[in-house]
Design a protein around this motif. Structure first.
Motif, PDB file in Angstrom:
ATOM      1  N   LEU A   1     -15.060  -6.272  -4.527  1.00  0.00           N
ATOM      2  CA  LEU A   1     -14.759  -5.877  -2.987  1.00  0.00           C
ATOM      3  C   LEU A   1     -14.312  -7.288  -2.473  1.00  0.00           C
ATOM      4  CD1 LEU A   1     -16.965  -3.276  -2.048  1.00  0.00           C
ATOM      5  CD2 LEU A   1     -14.484  -2.781  -3.039  1.00  0.00           C
ATOM      6  N   GLU A   2     -13.786  -7.063  -1.079  1.00  0.00           N
ATOM      7  CA  GLU A   2     -13.428  -8.153  -0.478  1.00  0.00           C
ATOM      8  C   GLU A   2     -14.314  -7.706   0.642  1.00  0.00           C
ATOM      9  OE1 GLU A   2      -9.875 -11.329  -1.284  1.00  0.00           O
ATOM     10  OE2 GLU A   2      -9.124  -9.186  -1.748  1.00  0.00           O
ATOM     11  N   VAL A   3     -15.432  -8.253   1.562  1.00  0.00           N
ATOM     12  CA  VAL A   3     -15.732  -7.252   2.515  1.00  0.00           C
ATOM     13  C   VAL A   3     -15.732  -8.092   3.767  1.00  0.00           C
ATOM     14  CG1 VAL A   3     -18.180  -6.536   3.493  1.00  0.00           C
ATOM     15  CG2 VAL A   3     -17.655  -5.689   2.083  1.00  0.00           C
TER      16      VAL A   3
ATOM     17  N   THR B   1      -3.975  -3.460  -6.855  1.00  0.00           N
ATOM     18  CA  THR B   1      -3.699  -3.185  -6.205  1.00  0.00           C
ATOM     19  C   THR B   1      -4.670  -3.864  -5.043  1.00  0.00           C
ATOM     20  OG1 THR B   1      -4.325  -1.082  -5.959  1.00  0.00           O
ATOM     21  CG2 THR B   1      -2.081  -2.115  -6.809  1.00  0.00           C
ATOM     22  N   GLU B   2      -4.231  -4.050  -3.837  1.00  0.00           N
ATOM     23  CA  GLU B   2      -5.911  -4.427  -2.834  1.00  0.00           C
ATOM     24  C   GLU B   2      -5.532  -3.770  -1.918  1.00  0.00           C
ATOM     25  OE1 GLU B   2      -5.638  -8.397  -1.329  1.00  0.00           O
ATOM     26  OE2 GLU B   2      -7.188  -7.880  -0.289  1.00  0.00           O
ATOM     27  N   THR B   3      -6.655  -2.317  -1.582  1.00  0.00           N
ATOM     28  CA  THR B   3      -6.500  -2.060  -0.025  1.00  0.00           C
ATOM     29  C   THR B   3      -6.768  -2.033   0.816  1.00  0.00           C
ATOM     30  OG1 THR B   3      -5.666   0.240  -1.819  1.00  0.00           O
ATOM     31  CG2 THR B   3      -6.667   1.202   0.524  1.00  0.00           C
TER      32      THR B   3
ATOM     33  N   SER C   1       4.456  -6.281  -0.185  1.00  0.00           N
ATOM     34  CA  SER C   1       4.375  -7.061  -2.283  1.00  0.00           C
ATOM     35  C   SER C   1       3.399  -8.429  -1.915  1.00  0.00           C
ATOM     36  CB  SER C   1       5.011  -7.657  -2.559  1.00  0.00           C
ATOM     37  OG  SER C   1       5.637  -8.549  -2.108  1.00  0.00           O
ATOM     38  N   LYS C   2       2.070  -8.643  -2.674  1.00  0.00           N
ATOM     39  CA  LYS C   2       0.759  -9.311  -2.458  1.00  0.00           C
ATOM     40  C   LYS C   2       1.374 -10.725  -2.300  1.00  0.00           C
ATOM     41  CE  LYS C   2      -3.125 -10.494  -3.141  1.00  0.00           C
ATOM     42  NZ  LYS C   2      -4.207 -11.180  -2.145  1.00  0.00           N
ATOM     43  N   GLU C   3       0.912 -11.237  -1.451  1.00  0.00           N
ATOM     44  CA  GLU C   3       1.517 -13.041  -1.174  1.00  0.00           C
ATOM     45  C   GLU C   3       0.157 -13.354  -1.455  1.00  0.00           C
ATOM     46  OE1 GLU C   3      -0.549 -10.889   1.165  1.00  0.00           O
ATOM     47  OE2 GLU C   3       1.467 -10.886   2.157  1.00  0.00           O
TER      48      GLU C   3
HETATM   49 MG    MG Z   1      -7.749 -11.651  -1.224  1.00  0.00          MG
END
Ligand code: MG
Ligand code: ADP
Length: 502
Positions: free
Chosen positions: A19-21, A229-231, A280-282
């Protein structure tokens, strides 16, 4: 502890979560300007020339925000970097007038730390350490408003430049429950420290949920991690858990269908309980990060760090441990009372007042106070749709009620009625007991008469009792108390019953 597995068509899968909070720093002013940060202000009323990126304006670090980040780092036992630096993350968006966000990529202010989570209070085996990679500070962006005009979007820059801490975990979580427990614990710690108010529904804390899946294997360390993936911007503990679950299932289905998981940014739709692809993820290099030439590196001296450390309160794990060891509370009660800093404060005020009234050490009245707060007050407040923060009963008023039980003025069951009346009227316990005539009686004559009546009416049970069915004693006590409308002193009732049944 049973491990969380996803049963696919071709076998079992494990889920890996990091997690990135983003946590908004509690501070009256923004990270690089003096503009105010209050929630819910009229649009564009809290914007300085720095936040609006007027030419020639220079950012000046707000040391209060830096202090809060350092204190947070200390609270998760992290390495504090005495030398850190700000970088520009360049991108265009209408809510970002600077054209870049000031952040910290290469040299964050806080390095590695960790948080302990425990999924089951009663099982010390369920304790798990979740690694934290870093905390850096950065500016928030403004907000676009698409619902103000049929053909135009408006921008509100109140949030532009507000200080955020980005707290990045290691990919150490393995189930929705662990992700939820981590986020709750992090929120608890931030609220204890006072570095973020933790109001997820106001957006003060939001999580980017990174999820990947891999096959369960018996290799040591398992299979390599899968593509994640990052939501983005998930704003409740419940939603974070839902995202992990939905996203893991989706990825398993993709792979089992012969496809591959694409590394991408996704959005969660709570109404349909599904995640959807956003872009798409940068990668970091896409943002052309470089050190911000307007800002000197941030150098912290020992005096500053010492002041930060000295200002930390007792933290949740330490407090919980103390409640169990020094106060003798159960692990469950200690967990409930320390889960939120406000609850712990309320309990400690109640405990101090109760001990003072009883002229006893806190440890001797702690169980009574804890049980009453958890089993009686929480339930009663709940019925009224209230919490401790807007409780009509104060800790001092609660202590007054407990003192009346302790000194035998009222029984425990009458205390429940008194509490209800206290919540209704706001009056004190002693006044209510006096007014309603709820005093407990030790009048042996009246109690004896009641007992005689009960025993006469239940001759069969008396016989069974005398024949050895001792469990019936509780029945006689209950009946007597009922006949006395709860006002008999339970000690006297017990004593007299024993005598009569002997
Ligand atoms: Mg990130
Ligand atoms: P970025 O900065 O590009 O988002 P990071 O490497 O800093 O990438 O990782 C961001 C987050 O993703 C961290 O919380 C990390 O724990 C998590 N993460 C990294 N790899 C995985 C993976 N394979 N599965 C799940 N989470 C991961």
């Amino acid at each position: 502890m049973s491990e969380y597995r996803i049963q696919g068509a071709t076998g079992e899968w494990e889920v890996v979560i990091g997690l990135e909070v983003h946590a908004q720093v509690t501070s009256n002013a923004k990270l690089f300007s003096g503009a105010a940060t209050a929630f819910g202000a009229e649009p564009n009323t809290q914007v300085s020339l720095v936040d609006a990126a007027m030419p020639g304006m220079l950012p000046v670090p707000n040391m209060e925000c830096i202090r809060q980040a350092v204190r947070t780092g200390m609270a998760i036992n992290a390495q504090i970097n005495k030398w850190s630096r700000f970088d520009r993350k360049n991108y265009f968006y209408a809510d970002l007038p600077q054209g870049y966000q000031i952040s910290q990529l290469y040299h964050p202010i806080v390095g590695e730390g960790s948080i302990e989570i425990q999924l089951d209070d009663k099982n010390p085996e369920s304790l798990k350490t979740i690694g934290i990679e870093r905390i850096h500070v950065e500016q928030d962006a403004g907000k676009l408003m698409h619902d103000q005009h049929p053909t135009m979007s408006y921008v509100d820059l109140n949030r532009s430049g507000v200080a955020l801490m980005e707290i990045v975990s290691r990919p150490d979580m393995r189930s929705p429950a662990e992700a939820g427990a981590y986020l709750s614990k992090l929120r608890t710690i931030l609220r204890y420290v006072g570095s973020c108010d933790g109001n997820m529904d106001q957006g003060s804390m939001r999580a980017d949920v990174n999820v990947s899946v891999r096959r369960v294997s018996d290799k040591p360390g398992g299979e390599p991690f899968g593509t994640r993936t990052e939501t983005k911007n998930v704003n409740s503990v419940r939603f974070v858990m839902a995202v992990v679950e939905q996203e893991a299932r989706r990825q398993v289905a993709v792979i089992e269908d012969g496809g591959t998981v694409v590394q991408e940014t996704r959005l969660y739709d709570p109404e349909r309980n599904e995640t959807r692809s956003m872009r798409s993820k940068e990668d970091a290099h896409d943002y052309r990060y470089f050190p911000d030439p307007d800002l000197l590196p941030l150098e912290l001296d020992d005096a500053f760090l010492e002041e930060c450390r000295a200002s930390l309160p007792e933290l949740p794990d330490a407090k919980r441990h103390r409640y169990e060891t020094a106060l003798g509370l159960s692990a469950y009660n200690a967990g409930v009372l320390t889960a939120d800093v406000e609850t712990a404060r309320w309990f400690e005020a109640l405990l101090a007042e109760t001990a003072a009234k009883a002229k006893k050490p806190e440890a001797e009245v702690a169980k009574q106070a804890a049980n009453w707060l958890i089993s009686e007050l929480f339930g009663a407040l709940n019925k009224l749709g209230k919490g401790l923060d807007n409780s009509p009963v104060t800790p001092a008023a609660g202590a007054e009620l407990l003192a009346l039980v302790t000194d035998g003025t009222i029984s425990g069951s009458i205390a429940k009625q008194v509490l209800e009346k206290m919540l209704e009227s706001g009056d004190g316990a002693a006044a209510i007991v006096e007014r309603e005539g709820l005093k407990q009686t030790s009048d042996t004559g009246a109690i004896e008469a009641a007992i005689d009546g009960i025993l006469a009416a239940n001759a069969d049970k008396v016989e069974q009792y005398k024949a050895g069915k001792e469990a019936l004693f509780g029945f006689f006590v209950g009946q007597t108390m009922k006949a006395m409308q709860g006002k008999a002193n339970p000690g006297v009732v017990n004593e007299l019953l024993k005598k009569k049944l002997a």
